[in-house]
Design a protein around this motif. Structure first.
Motif, PDB file in Angstrom:
ATOM      1  N   ALA A   1       0.828  -1.208   0.000  1.00 42.44           N
ATOM      2  CA  ALA A   1       0.000   0.000   0.000  1.00 42.44           C
ATOM      3  C   ALA A   1       0.865   1.262   0.000  1.00 42.44           C
TER       4      ALA A   1
ATOM      5  N   ALA B   1       0.950   4.089  -2.948  1.00 38.83           N
ATOM      6  CA  ALA B   1       0.786   5.520  -2.678  1.00 38.83           C
ATOM      7  C   ALA B   1       1.929   6.312  -3.286  1.00 38.83           C
TER       8      ALA B   1
ATOM      9  N   CYS C   1       1.415   6.292  -7.130  1.00 43.46           N
ATOM     10  CA  CYS C   1       0.236   7.030  -7.598  1.00 43.46           C
ATOM     11  C   CYS C   1       0.259   8.501  -7.232  1.00 43.46           C
ATOM     12  N   ASP C   2       0.980   8.864  -6.201  1.00 37.73           N
ATOM     13  CA  ASP C   2       1.021  10.248  -5.737  1.00 37.73           C
ATOM     14  C   ASP C   2       2.468  10.684  -5.498  1.00 37.73           C
TER      15      ASP C   2
ATOM     16  N   PRO D   1      -4.787  12.725  -2.998  1.00 41.49           N
ATOM     17  CA  PRO D   1      -4.326  11.374  -3.308  1.00 41.49           C
ATOM     18  C   PRO D   1      -5.193  10.740  -4.394  1.00 41.49           C
ATOM     19  N   ASP D   2      -4.581   9.944  -5.227  1.00 37.60           N
ATOM     20  CA  ASP D   2      -5.295   9.251  -6.300  1.00 37.60           C
ATOM     21  C   ASP D   2      -5.680   7.864  -5.785  1.00 37.60           C
ATOM     22  N   TYR D   3      -6.816   7.802  -5.088  1.00 34.76           N
ATOM     23  CA  TYR D   3      -7.241   6.547  -4.475  1.00 34.76           C
ATOM     24  C   TYR D   3      -7.606   5.491  -5.503  1.00 34.76           C
ATOM     25  N   ARG D   4      -8.138   5.879  -6.641  1.00 36.98           N
ATOM     26  CA  ARG D   4      -8.480   4.904  -7.674  1.00 36.98           C
ATOM     27  C   ARG D   4      -7.212   4.222  -8.193  1.00 36.98           C
ATOM     28  N   CYS D   5      -6.171   4.983  -8.400  1.00 36.57           N
ATOM     29  CA  CYS D   5      -4.892   4.432  -8.833  1.00 36.57           C
ATOM     30  C   CYS D   5      -4.333   3.481  -7.776  1.00 36.57           C
ATOM     31  N   ARG D   6      -4.414   3.883  -6.530  1.00 40.40           N
ATOM     32  CA  ARG D   6      -3.902   3.037  -5.440  1.00 40.40           C
ATOM     33  C   ARG D   6      -4.642   1.701  -5.386  1.00 40.40           C
ATOM     34  N   ARG D   7      -5.976   1.753  -5.468  1.00 47.84           N
ATOM     35  CA  ARG D   7      -6.768   0.509  -5.430  1.00 47.84           C
ATOM     36  C   ARG D   7      -6.425  -0.397  -6.599  1.00 47.84           C
TER      37      ARG D   7
END
Length: 104
Positions: free
Chosen positions: A54, A58, A61-62, A73-79
């Motif tokens: 994780a 992060a 993606c960020d 933060p780009d949560y969609r990218c992280r997921r």
């Protein structure tokens, strides 16, 4: 018997589809995540390993050098990044339980 997987046997690929600032298409970022020092047969170490993944997602993606107007933060990218390596995480965990080496 504890099974320790070295960094070379760790998840070697974290594919994070990341939208570049000026690029119209997603990028693929490869980041190595180490399982060194972890016993993947233990649930606590599996949580630590997933936390490392994780953190790497992060970072991918960020990135801190990203030129953006809103530092969200780009949560969609992280997921997506975390989901992309879950099959390999499961494979490593199974290899640790059976005492065999994973393919990567």
């Amino acid at each position: 018997m504890k099974i320790l997987l070295a960094a070379t046997a760790a998840v070697g690929l974290l594919s994070a589809p990341q939208i570049a600032f000026a690029a119209p298409a997603p990028q693929t970022v490869n980041i190595s995540v180490s399982a060194d020092g972890l016993d993947l047969t233990r649930p606590t170490d599996m949580r630590r390993f997933r936390n490392r993944i994780a953190d790497a997602a992060a970072e991918a993606c960020d990135p801190s050098d990203r030129m953006i107007t809103t530092p969200m933060p780009d949560y969609r990218c992280r997921r997506a990044a975390i989901a992309s390596v879950e099959p390999m995480v499961q494979e490593l965990a199974q290899a640790a339980r059976t005492g065999t080496m994973a393919r990567r």
